[in-house]
Design a protein around this motif. Structure first.
Motif, mmCIF file in Angstrom:
data_model
loop_
_atom_site.group_PDB
_atom_site.id
_atom_site.type_symbol
_atom_site.label_atom_id
_atom_site.label_comp_id
_atom_site.label_asym_id
_atom_site.label_seq_id
_atom_site.Cartn_x
_atom_site.Cartn_y
_atom_site.Cartn_z
ATOM 1 N N VAL A 165 29.352 31.566 49.285
ATOM 2 C CA VAL A 165 30.113 31.860 48.069
ATOM 3 C C VAL A 165 30.935 33.117 48.328
ATOM 4 C CG1 VAL A 165 30.032 32.403 45.606
ATOM 5 C CG2 VAL A 165 28.373 30.797 46.585
ATOM 6 N N ILE A 166 32.242 33.003 48.165
ATOM 7 C CA ILE A 166 33.167 34.092 48.450
ATOM 8 C C ILE A 166 33.816 34.551 47.150
ATOM 9 C CG2 ILE A 166 35.291 34.742 49.678
ATOM 10 C CD1 ILE A 166 34.648 32.426 51.653
ATOM 11 N N VAL A 167 33.981 35.846 46.980
ATOM 12 C CA VAL A 167 34.765 36.393 45.873
ATOM 13 C C VAL A 167 35.934 37.166 46.473
ATOM 14 C CG1 VAL A 167 32.880 36.507 44.205
ATOM 15 C CG2 VAL A 167 33.290 38.461 45.717
ATOM 16 N N VAL A 168 37.049 37.209 45.743
ATOM 17 C CA VAL A 168 38.249 37.847 46.294
ATOM 18 C C VAL A 168 38.259 39.359 46.112
ATOM 19 C CG1 VAL A 168 39.668 35.788 46.047
ATOM 20 C CG2 VAL A 168 39.563 37.428 44.164
ATOM 21 N N GLY A 169 37.281 39.877 45.360
ATOM 22 C CA GLY A 169 37.219 41.327 45.154
ATOM 23 C C GLY A 169 35.849 41.744 44.668
ATOM 24 N N ASP A 170 35.459 42.977 44.988
ATOM 25 C CA ASP A 170 34.147 43.485 44.591
ATOM 26 C C ASP A 170 33.896 43.465 43.082
ATOM 27 O OD1 ASP A 170 33.410 43.900 47.210
ATOM 28 O OD2 ASP A 170 34.060 45.996 47.246
ATOM 29 N N PRO A 171 34.915 43.665 42.220
ATOM 30 C CA PRO A 171 34.641 43.614 40.784
ATOM 31 C C PRO A 171 34.042 42.293 40.306
ATOM 32 C CG PRO A 171 36.736 44.691 41.152
ATOM 33 C CD PRO A 171 36.298 44.138 42.488
ATOM 34 N N LEU A 172 34.212 41.214 41.072
ATOM 35 C CA LEU A 172 33.655 39.919 40.693
ATOM 36 C C LEU A 172 32.198 39.750 41.106
ATOM 37 C CD1 LEU A 172 36.375 37.185 41.405
ATOM 38 C CD2 LEU A 172 35.223 37.641 39.245
ATOM 39 N N SER A 173 31.731 40.575 42.024
ATOM 40 C CA SER A 173 30.402 40.376 42.600
ATOM 41 C C SER A 173 29.271 40.378 41.576
ATOM 42 C CB SER A 173 30.128 41.427 43.686
ATOM 43 O OG SER A 173 30.936 41.191 44.809
ATOM 44 N N PRO A 174 29.211 41.327 40.630
ATOM 45 C CA PRO A 174 28.108 41.311 39.660
ATOM 46 C C PRO A 174 28.063 40.018 38.837
ATOM 47 C CG PRO A 174 29.216 43.436 39.627
ATOM 48 C CD PRO A 174 30.063 42.523 40.463
ATOM 49 N N PHE A 175 29.231 39.531 38.416
ATOM 50 C CA PHE A 175 29.287 38.304 37.625
ATOM 51 C C PHE A 175 28.772 37.112 38.427
ATOM 52 C CE2 PHE A 175 31.974 34.491 36.804
ATOM 53 C CZ PHE A 175 31.414 34.129 35.593
ATOM 54 N N VAL A 176 29.253 36.950 39.658
ATOM 55 C CA VAL A 176 28.840 35.813 40.478
ATOM 56 C C VAL A 176 27.384 35.955 40.905
ATOM 57 C CG1 VAL A 176 29.314 34.531 42.605
ATOM 58 C CG2 VAL A 176 31.208 35.386 41.219
ATOM 59 N N SER A 177 26.946 37.172 41.194
ATOM 60 C CA SER A 177 25.542 37.394 41.553
ATOM 61 C C SER A 177 24.608 36.982 40.421
ATOM 62 C CB SER A 177 25.307 38.865 41.904
ATOM 63 O OG SER A 177 25.991 39.226 43.082
ATOM 64 N N SER A 178 25.029 37.231 39.172
ATOM 65 C CA SER A 178 24.200 36.840 38.023
ATOM 66 C C SER A 178 24.058 35.327 37.935
ATOM 67 C CB SER A 178 24.805 37.392 36.729
ATOM 68 O OG SER A 178 26.019 36.727 36.391
ATOM 69 N N LEU A 179 25.055 34.592 38.389
ATOM 70 C CA LEU A 179 24.973 33.128 38.398
ATOM 71 C C LEU A 179 24.115 32.630 39.561
ATOM 72 C CD1 LEU A 179 28.705 32.178 37.648
ATOM 73 C CD2 LEU A 179 26.813 32.358 36.030
ATOM 74 N N GLY A 184 20.842 36.018 45.611
ATOM 75 C CA GLY A 184 22.126 35.376 45.857
ATOM 76 C C GLY A 184 23.264 36.375 45.810
ATOM 77 N N ASN A 185 23.815 36.697 46.936
ATOM 78 C CA ASN A 185 24.885 37.695 46.998
ATOM 79 C C ASN A 185 26.153 37.087 47.586
ATOM 80 O OD1 ASN A 185 23.321 39.984 46.081
ATOM 81 N ND2 ASN A 185 22.268 39.893 48.061
ATOM 82 N N PRO A 186 27.237 37.068 46.822
ATOM 83 C CA PRO A 186 28.495 36.572 47.376
ATOM 84 C C PRO A 186 29.065 37.557 48.383
ATOM 85 C CG PRO A 186 28.874 37.544 45.222
ATOM 86 C CD PRO A 186 27.389 37.556 45.441
ATOM 87 N N VAL A 187 29.955 37.092 49.229
ATOM 88 C CA VAL A 187 30.649 37.973 50.157
ATOM 89 C C VAL A 187 32.082 38.152 49.664
ATOM 90 C CG1 VAL A 187 29.247 37.389 52.154
ATOM 91 C CG2 VAL A 187 31.261 36.029 51.646
ATOM 92 N N THR A 188 32.621 39.318 49.910
ATOM 93 C CA THR A 188 33.984 39.619 49.476
ATOM 94 C C THR A 188 34.961 39.390 50.625
ATOM 95 O OG1 THR A 188 33.254 41.276 47.863
ATOM 96 C CG2 THR A 188 35.531 41.411 48.615
ATOM 97 N N LEU A 189 35.993 38.607 50.339
ATOM 98 C CA LEU A 189 37.084 38.415 51.295
ATOM 99 C C LEU A 189 38.389 38.552 50.533
ATOM 100 C CD1 LEU A 189 38.184 37.652 54.100
ATOM 101 C CD2 LEU A 189 38.113 35.260 53.361
ATOM 102 N N TRP A 190 39.152 39.571 50.869
ATOM 103 C CA TRP A 190 40.421 39.804 50.194
ATOM 104 C C TRP A 190 41.431 38.720 50.540
ATOM 105 C CZ3 TRP A 190 40.994 45.573 52.035
ATOM 106 C CH2 TRP A 190 40.023 46.347 51.380
ATOM 107 N N ASN A 191 42.349 38.462 49.621
ATOM 108 C CA ASN A 191 43.535 37.697 49.945
ATOM 109 C C ASN A 191 44.412 38.547 50.869
ATOM 110 O OD1 ASN A 191 43.174 35.231 48.488
ATOM 111 N ND2 ASN A 191 43.553 36.367 46.589
ATOM 112 N N GLY A 192 45.480 37.974 51.371
ATOM 113 C CA GLY A 192 46.336 38.708 52.296
ATOM 114 C C GLY A 192 47.748 38.868 51.768
ATOM 115 N N VAL A 193 48.577 39.493 52.563
ATOM 116 C CA VAL A 193 49.999 39.666 52.237
ATOM 117 C C VAL A 193 50.812 39.485 53.515
ATOM 118 C CG1 VAL A 193 49.641 41.220 50.290
ATOM 119 C CG2 VAL A 193 49.871 42.175 52.593
ATOM 120 N N ASP A 194 52.085 39.171 53.323
ATOM 121 C CA ASP A 194 53.018 39.159 54.453
ATOM 122 C C ASP A 194 53.419 40.603 54.742
ATOM 123 O OD1 ASP A 194 53.166 36.340 54.737
ATOM 124 O OD2 ASP A 194 54.439 36.286 52.950
ATOM 125 N N THR A 195 53.163 41.056 55.941
ATOM 126 C CA THR A 195 53.487 42.444 56.277
ATOM 127 C C THR A 195 54.934 42.547 56.747
ATOM 128 O OG1 THR A 195 52.631 42.109 58.520
ATOM 129 C CG2 THR A 195 51.118 42.993 56.877
#
Length: 385
Positions: A165-179, A184-195
């Motif tokens: 289970v992946i979340v796009v940012g740490d602020p989502l982790s508590p919500f997803v962890s509660s589910l 059960g701990n999700p991992v955080t993976l940021w989206n990217g950008v064109d540099t």
């Protein structure tokens, strides 16, 4: 590695909206050597409800614009607007998703299925194809019917069955962890950008601010306009607002009541290509949004060499270091935002340009789609054991 991606979000054109971040992610995976097939699920509404069809379900995806993908198919399912007949809508979605996933797995033989957003997860898990499933959660679902009763139960069951289970940012982790429950701990993976390479700045007297957002209350665009209206007229600035939404009329009223028509431009929604072009002609990105899981638009602004201003404790605070790669202010604190903007307007341009360049270098090193794909492949390998 062969990856089957299931998503409700995918742009009709390569630089279109919505879900360009999903398109960028799968294309980066393909460039990293994966064979990637995409199933894009879109709702079909009865003609009586056509006016309420969300924008992400309109039009057709141009598969020809994504030649690096093994395939890109759109699957339509019958639906209704809002929360009408939610149980029936779930059944109709399941009847399309299950068979289409089974068929794709039989033909494509993926090593792994990657699901974007929680809505598609239960029917895909319940399809029972025997292929490991990874899911990315992009935000906290506010649909009360989907987040209660049997709907919540089936989501929780599906999440706990996922290989990752992946979340796009740490602020989502508590919500997803509660589910996910205990352990059960999700991992955080940021989206990217064109540099981008270092930019050549135009010689412009006015400081050019830009904000890009859905115009809803929690994004705070109306707060930004109010704050700018309170700054002395002697400071020369211009603001471009990209986006649309329910707060548009309030924002227009604020512009008119403070006589800011010659300083503020409203563009409506723009293709990603035009947004990036606008950013390249701007100086500072400001969005006092109180709800951001990641905040890809801040990262895009940094990659374009803009000085980025966000909110403490929200997604952008993961990559904006206050006073080093950008600035952060407290949520809902318009006085603090006003003080910061005045500080920026008063300081020599060379100082905030230096800060913006530090942000651009950080984005180039840490927020590229290439880095995103590298980390995602590592998570896939962990999910496959």
């Amino acid at each position: 590695m062969r990856v089957l991606v299931a998503t409700p979000w995918f742009p009709n054109q390569r630089d279109g909206w919505p879900g360009i971040f999903v398109a960028k992610s799968v294309c980066a995976l393909a460039e990293a050597g994966c064979q990637v097939g995409v199933l894009n699920y879109r709702a079909h509404y009865p003609w009586l409800f056509k006016r309420w069809v969300p924008r992400e379900h309109l039009g057709e995806v141009s598969a020809e614009e994504f030649p690096e993908l093994a395939f890109l198919k759109t699957e339509r399912y019958f639906s209704l607007p809002g929360q009408l007949l939610q149980n029936t809508k779930d059944c109709l979605l399941d009847k399309v998703v299950g068979p289409s996933i089974q068929s794709a797995c039989e033909e494509f033989l993926p090593d792994l299925i990657h699901v974007h957003t929680e809505t598609l997860l239960p029917p895909i898990v319940n399809a029972g194809v025997g292929t490991p499933v990874v899911v990315t959660i992009h935000g906290q679902n506010t649909n009360s019917k989907l987040m209660s009763g049997r709907h919540l139960s089936r989501l929780v069951s599906a999440l706990r069955s996922a290989a990752q289970v992946i979340v796009v940012g740490d602020p989502l982790s508590p919500f997803v962890s509660s589910l996910l429950g205990e352990g059960g701990n999700p991992v955080t993976l940021w989206n990217g950008v064109d540099t981008m390479e270092g930019r050549v700045r135009e010689d412009c007297k006015a400081i050019r601010l830009v904000t890009v957002s859905n115009l809803v209350p929690e994004k705070g665009v109306q707060d930004l306009v109010s704050v700018l209206a309170s700054i002395p007229k002697s400071f020369d600035w211009r603001l471009t607002i990209v986006g649309s939404g329910p707060c548009l009329h309030e924002i227009i009223r604020l512009i008119d009541s403070h006589d800011l028509g010659d300083r503020v431009v409203l563009t409506g929604n723009l293709p990603n290509r035009e947004v990036l072009s606008l950013m390249n002609r701007s100086d500072i990105f400001v969005l006092p949004s109180r709800r951001e899981a990641f905040g890809i638009v801040y990262a895009e602004a940094m990659a374009c060499g803009l000085l980025a201003v966000g909110i403490e404790g929200q997604g952008p605070s993961q990559f904006i270091e206050n006073g080093t790669t950008g600035y952060l202010v407290r949520a809902g604190d318009n006085s603090m935002l006003q003080e910061l903007l005045l500080k920026i307007f008063r300081m020599p341009r060379s100082e905030w340009i230096e800060l913006a360049e530090a942000g651009r270098r950080y984005a180039e090193a840490n927020l590229s789609w290439q880095r995103h794909a590298e980390k995602l492949l590592m998570l896939y390998k962990e999910a496959l054991g």
